[in-house]
Enzyme design. Structure first.
Site, PDB file in Angstrom:
ATOM      1  N   TYR A 160       0.709  -1.349   0.009  1.00  0.00           N
ATOM      2  CA  TYR A 160       0.081   0.057   0.034  1.00  0.00           C
ATOM      3  C   TYR A 160       0.817   1.201  -0.107  1.00  0.00           C
ATOM      4  O   TYR A 160       0.504   2.456  -0.034  1.00  0.00           O
ATOM      5  CB  TYR A 160      -1.003   0.000   1.146  1.00  0.00           C
ATOM      6  CG  TYR A 160      -2.092  -0.574   0.948  1.00  0.00           C
ATOM      7  CD1 TYR A 160      -3.326   0.005   1.155  1.00  0.00           C
ATOM      8  CD2 TYR A 160      -2.503  -1.824   0.558  1.00  0.00           C
ATOM      9  CE1 TYR A 160      -4.652  -0.558   0.752  1.00  0.00           C
ATOM     10  CE2 TYR A 160      -3.542  -2.574   0.638  1.00  0.00           C
ATOM     11  CZ  TYR A 160      -4.810  -1.852   0.388  1.00  0.00           C
ATOM     12  OH  TYR A 160      -5.826  -2.191   0.110  1.00  0.00           O
ATOM     13  N   LYS A 226       3.041 -13.954   6.287  1.00  0.00           N
ATOM     14  CA  LYS A 226       3.363 -14.841   5.197  1.00  0.00           C
ATOM     15  C   LYS A 226       4.633 -14.955   5.194  1.00  0.00           C
ATOM     16  O   LYS A 226       5.400 -15.106   4.149  1.00  0.00           O
ATOM     17  CB  LYS A 226       2.656 -14.468   4.071  1.00  0.00           C
ATOM     18  CG  LYS A 226       2.517 -15.549   2.888  1.00  0.00           C
ATOM     19  CD  LYS A 226       1.665 -16.771   3.298  1.00  0.00           C
ATOM     20  CE  LYS A 226       2.037 -17.807   2.135  1.00  0.00           C
ATOM     21  NZ  LYS A 226       1.246 -19.033   2.614  1.00  0.00           N
ATOM     22  N   ASP A 280      -2.544 -17.513   5.504  1.00  0.00           N
ATOM     23  CA  ASP A 280      -3.827 -18.391   4.780  1.00  0.00           C
ATOM     24  C   ASP A 280      -4.263 -19.426   5.901  1.00  0.00           C
ATOM     25  O   ASP A 280      -5.552 -19.607   5.737  1.00  0.00           O
ATOM     26  CB  ASP A 280      -2.948 -19.114   3.484  1.00  0.00           C
ATOM     27  CG  ASP A 280      -1.705 -19.792   3.935  1.00  0.00           C
ATOM     28  OD1 ASP A 280      -0.991 -19.355   4.766  1.00  0.00           O
ATOM     29  OD2 ASP A 280      -1.283 -20.636   2.961  1.00  0.00           O
ATOM     30  N   ASP A 304      -5.936  -5.919   5.370  1.00  0.00           N
ATOM     31  CA  ASP A 304      -7.042  -5.480   4.327  1.00  0.00           C
ATOM     32  C   ASP A 304      -7.886  -6.887   4.234  1.00  0.00           C
ATOM     33  O   ASP A 304      -9.023  -6.656   4.471  1.00  0.00           O
ATOM     34  CB  ASP A 304      -6.388  -5.022   3.306  1.00  0.00           C
ATOM     35  CG  ASP A 304      -7.386  -4.198   2.274  1.00  0.00           C
ATOM     36  OD1 ASP A 304      -8.446  -3.859   2.800  1.00  0.00           O
ATOM     37  OD2 ASP A 304      -7.288  -3.904   1.103  1.00  0.00           O
TER      38      ASP A 304
END
Length: 413
Positions: A160, A226, A280, A304
């Site tokens: 972002y 992640k 995930d 987000d």
């Protein structure tokens, strides 16, 4: 000081002393009405806010509202292509705390996103998104009441940050060639972007999340990342988070490793467990075992996705508040879009801005106001007197206009 704004003749400024807000009994709070359905939502929300303040304090305290401009209304006041005037930024800096409705993202050149620009210019590094279920709200999962989390999303870094170049541009070609010189190949027709995650940015968002848990007597903070794939960005976010906790909160925080190595899996009384989950896997966890999580802290893009996914589990963005917070400045906001086809029809659910107001009043230390608003909202939903988005999913419900829903919330305080 201002080009087109006139500051209120009455009211006092919120100030900051020794890192804490000093809130007068008559704070001036800038507001941005918003685009599309924003005006309908704001009119309803302000009525609810003012009624709760009056009921909580009996006239001893009040907010002096100060309209500032951004988005489409700004174009009417300041002229073509002035989507976010300096006046608005100056006012928020001067008065510290603000609230806003949904804003249009300009199409084409110029500002990429008004919301992102506000966050970056004011360094509103923490996007805080509480997600909980209100009894009676239709939800797609069997037991939505099990989900009650607060998500701290880093707001200024990650993808972002807006560092990217279009496929075929000279800048993209230069970056592709530079990376090739470092032994990595990128297809020549790629658009390319940079994903910066800093130690400074990571530590301050984790610090804020842990402090939030301490202040509210919670017992778990979960770092979501992640890092198994992006080892030097999201993996580093995880490592810096643990290091920060060990350095600054060693008397309060226990890591998941220490929980088992030193405490046989039993969290000592008065301590906070700091653990981490791969992004995930976390989506599955929040569906299958949502009641095992309380405070979540994550880089920007993960946050987000997670915040909107969590909101969907408890009924959608119509009742999902948000706040963008620095070490002092704070802008609370609707988390949904502008829905222009419903503009000026007095039909939209104002719950997102109303609950963002709850966050704002908690931030100001006006907890009695926040509790009255929640009580009123719970009462209206419990009586099935709601706006169309909820009514169509609730058998036996009465459909109310935006303005009527505000009246019902006030009546149930």
């Amino acid at each position: 000081m201002y080009e087109k704004l006139t500051a209120p003749a009455k009211g006092s400024k919120i100030t900051v002393a020794e890192g804490r807000l000093v809130v007068p009994d008559d704070p001036i709070i800038p507001f941005i009405e918003g685009d599309g359905t924003g005006p309908d939502i704001w009119r309803a929300s302000q009525r609810v806010f003012d009624a709760a303040i009056e009921k909580a304090f009996g006239g001893k305290k009040k907010v002096v509202w100060f309209e500032v401009y951004a988005g489409e209304k700004s174009l009417k006041v300041y002229g073509e292509n002035v989507w976010l005037p300096d006046d608005t930024l100056t006012a928020i800096k001067e008065y510290i705390v603000a609230i806003k409705g949904p804003l249009t993202t300009p199409v084409g050149g110029g500002i990429r996103s008004l919301n992102v620009t506000l966050r970056q210019v004011l360094d509103l590094y923490a996007c805080v998104r509480p997600v909980r279920w209100f009894e009676g709200v239709p939800a797609p999962v069997k037991d939505p009441g099990k989900l009650n989390v607060v998500i701290f999303r880093e707001n200024t870094e990650d993808v972002y940050s807006g560092i990217e170049w279009k496929s075929g541009s000279a800048e993209a070609a230069r970056l592709i060639e530079f990376v090739k010189g470092m032994g990595k190949n990128i297809r020549h027709d790629s658009g390319v972007g940079i994903k910066p995650i800093s130690k400074y940015g990571s530590e301050r968002i984790v610090r804020k999340a842990i402090q939030y848990a301490i202040d509210r007597g919670l017992t778990m903070v979960t770092i979501v990342h992640k890092g198994n794939i992006m080892k030097f960005t999201e993996g580093a976010f995880r490592e810096w988070g643990y290091e920060l906790a060990a350095r600054e909160f060693s008397d309060k925080v226990v890591s998941e490793k220490d929980l088992w190595d030193k405490f046989e899996g039993k969290l000592p009384a008065g301590k906070i467990l700091l653990n981490d989950r791969i992004a995930d896997a976390m989506f599955q966890q929040l569906l299958l075992r949502p009641d095992e999580y309380q405070v979540i802290v994550t880089p920007n893009l993960n946050g987000d996705y997670l915040s909107d996914a969590c909101a969907a589990q408890v009924g959608g963005l119509g009742l999902a508040p948000g706040g963008n917070i620095s070490d002092a400045y704070a802008v609370f906001e609707a988390t949904h879009g502008t829905a222009p086809k419903y503009a000026d029809k007095d039909v939209i659910n104002p719950g997102s801005v109303i609950l963002s107001g709850v966050m704002m009043f908690e931030y100001l230390g006006w907890d009695p106001v926040a509790k009255l608003i929640v009580k009123g909202l719970e009462g209206a939903i419990g009586k099935k007197r709601v706006t169309y988005d909820l009514e169509r999913q609730m058998p036996g419900a009465t459909k109310l206009k935006t303005s009527e829903f505000a009246t019902e919330i006030i009546a149930n305080m």
